[in-house]
Scaffold this motif. Sequence first.
Motif, PDB file in Angstrom:
ATOM      1  N   TYR A   5       0.828  -1.206   0.000  1.00 50.24           N
ATOM      2  CA  TYR A   5       0.000   0.000   0.000  1.00 50.24           C
ATOM      3  C   TYR A   5       0.862   1.255   0.000  1.00 50.24           C
ATOM      4  N   LEU A  12      -6.330  -0.283   6.605  1.00 49.77           N
ATOM      5  CA  LEU A  12      -6.827   0.155   5.300  1.00 49.77           C
ATOM      6  C   LEU A  12      -8.103   0.976   5.456  1.00 49.77           C
ATOM      7  N   ASP A  37      -4.518  -6.099  -1.868  1.00 53.70           N
ATOM      8  CA  ASP A  37      -4.678  -4.718  -1.433  1.00 53.70           C
ATOM      9  C   ASP A  37      -5.476  -3.905  -2.444  1.00 53.70           C
ATOM     10  N   TYR A  42      -9.140  -2.232  -1.564  1.00 52.49           N
ATOM     11  CA  TYR A  42      -9.193  -0.780  -1.371  1.00 52.49           C
ATOM     12  C   TYR A  42     -10.563  -0.194  -1.718  1.00 52.49           C
TER      13      TYR A  42
END
Length: 517
Positions: A228, A315, A436, A440
């Motif tokens: 990330y 996240l 990821d 997201y």
Amino acid sequence: MAAMEAAADAMLAAASRAFCSSVAVFFQIQGCCICLLLAFGWAVASLVRKKEIRKMRRKMASGHSFAFLCDDVDELEHSVQQKLPMVSVVMPLKGFGEHNLQNWRTQITSLYGGPLEFLFVVESKDDPAYRAVSRLIVEYKDKLDAKVVVAGFSTTCSQKIHNQLIGVEKMHKDSKYVLFLDDDVRLHPGTVGALTKEMEKNPEIFIQTGYPLDLPSGSLGSYCIYEYHMPCSIGFATGGRTFFLWGGCMMMHADDFRQDLYGLVTALKNGGYSDDMTLAAIAGQHKRLITSPPVAVFPHPLASDLSFSRYWNYLRKQTFVLESYVSKVNWIMNRALFGVHFYLSWGFVCPYVMALVHIATTLRAPYSAIVKEAAGSSCGLKLVSFLLICTLTELVSMWNLTRVEIQLCNMLSPEGPQDSLRSYNWGLVFVAVLVDNFLYPISAIRSHFSQSINWSGIRYYLRDGKISKIERENSSKYTDLGGKHLYGKKTYPAGKSLLGYLSISLAQWHQPKKYDV
């Protein structure tokens, strides 16, 4: 069974043809372009970091053994050091984890030659960080100016911002600069001096910042966090002006806080959730300069027991930040970031889903006529081959930047722990890239509709971009990426007698504890 197999073959053939349509080909080529764009950005970033490495090597070769501290050995003269301005380092603390002691030691053992004070700010004396950092200060009491400040609980902004502002209130009246640091990164001996030098050289600088180099612990969650951060690192490896800002390292003029310049203190105090996003928005609104020196990259060891659920909450925190804003312009910028990141994340993942269909079609073709016909008339394998080349190019570029940044960090901290690239699992890195980017947009959607987040045992609620409500929950045992213990006091478990619990605790007291000081 045969009917189900035939139906599955028909669906696979149809999917293969659909994924070779002009629209599908566009999305697959777009995904490949995203890979190549990231690879190019990391290649440029590595050149910036390499330039600094080469400069340090030349100086060391010419006899300047302290090139990791400063460019010119004359800067170490006592007459020069005496003129250095005072810097106040403000560190908001929360909990105590496995890497904190090591990180704090690197921060307080700075080789900055000017007046330097450290303000460790906790919300209460019950925080395990209070006892740990107090003992550390006693250990170094004759070697530094440091104190622990108890800020109390925040009521109008995030706890981190509250701690930072209390720290600013308590800083020395002669401080010219204030440096905000997170407690989960390792600082280099010359970092404070390098940042101060740039501030002195160019008074137009509003904020100086840096960026962490994640050191994954081996879990998928830690690799997802590393992945990330890596695209964002491109914006910090400019060697100068940048539009990005990381709250883990921000040096600013102390008078900007004393005078509430541009209403920055007011904006942070009254409903502020994210320190870096708020300050970046103010800098953009007033066209002020943010810079990131090439030496401002810091090792960031991640917790050895960092679970996937803790990554998910991190996240969520990152996407929740985009829901906070201080002005209409800031809101527009956040919406733009939301939309672009959302589109690019799934735009990156889609080609891999399509590639799986193309590969499955090729493997199934010898056993099914309908699938063989679809495979023969498609360009699937060509697209898969192109995607493979682009993916390898991206991973090699990511590997190279990580290698260069590790080398730079080791040179900047020659007496510190030397990090290595050998600990990275690049298979997990690839999996983390897909995981990821897939998660997201889901996290962003949830943050947008929930307008709340639980971070470090505190639940924040937003209204019109500002914190409107704060609830303190005791359900969280750990905080953020360091896996830090949040609560110092223990209660005996239900169903156990107090005497039995004390007996167990007494037996365990003699054993070494991972989080004890």
